[in-house]
Design a protein around this motif. Sequence first.
Motif, PDB file in Angstrom:
ATOM      1  N   ASP A 194       0.833  -1.207   0.000  1.00  0.00           N
ATOM      2  CA  ASP A 194       0.000   0.000   0.000  1.00  0.00           C
ATOM      3  C   ASP A 194       0.866   1.254   0.000  1.00  0.00           C
ATOM      4  O   ASP A 194       1.885   1.328   0.694  1.00  0.00           O
ATOM      5  CB  ASP A 194      -0.917   0.035   1.226  1.00  0.00           C
ATOM      6  N   ALA A 226      -2.287   6.255  -2.707  1.00  0.00           N
ATOM      7  CA  ALA A 226      -2.061   5.670  -4.034  1.00  0.00           C
ATOM      8  C   ALA A 226      -2.504   6.611  -5.148  1.00  0.00           C
ATOM      9  O   ALA A 226      -1.946   6.581  -6.250  1.00  0.00           O
ATOM     10  CB  ALA A 226      -2.778   4.336  -4.165  1.00  0.00           C
ATOM     11  N   ARG A 229      -1.813  -0.187  -5.879  1.00  0.00           N
ATOM     12  CA  ARG A 229      -0.863  -0.695  -4.893  1.00  0.00           C
ATOM     13  C   ARG A 229       0.298  -1.397  -5.593  1.00  0.00           C
ATOM     14  O   ARG A 229       0.230  -1.665  -6.791  1.00  0.00           O
ATOM     15  CB  ARG A 229      -1.554  -1.633  -3.908  1.00  0.00           C
TER      16      ARG A 229
END
Length: 110
Positions: A10, A77, A98
């Motif tokens: 992440d 992200a 991710r």
Amino acid sequence: MRSAQFAIGDVVRHRLFPFRGVVFDVDPQFANTEEWYQSIPERIRPHKDQPFYHVLAENEQNYYTAYVSEQNLLPDAHNGPVGHPEAAAVFEGFDGARYKVKPEIASRAN
């Protein structure tokens, strides 16, 4: 003990400080030294009973590794991949949401 909000791969950013990065390991609760913990100013010192994340971090000047409490991280992200040079050693690439862990790294973790 609660479940971790973030997972390996992440992309995150720090809630208080100007850096972002990619999670490469997770501790279910604090697992660093007491000296490190006490070096954090008391007014911003996080609780130990939460997940802590190992992050390949970057800011405008540097690349480094950070150890960050869950309460101090936000998803990031949407700002794209990180530029940390060590990310390529752990991850295959960024899919827009991710990073995917390289199979040889994932098999070592099991």
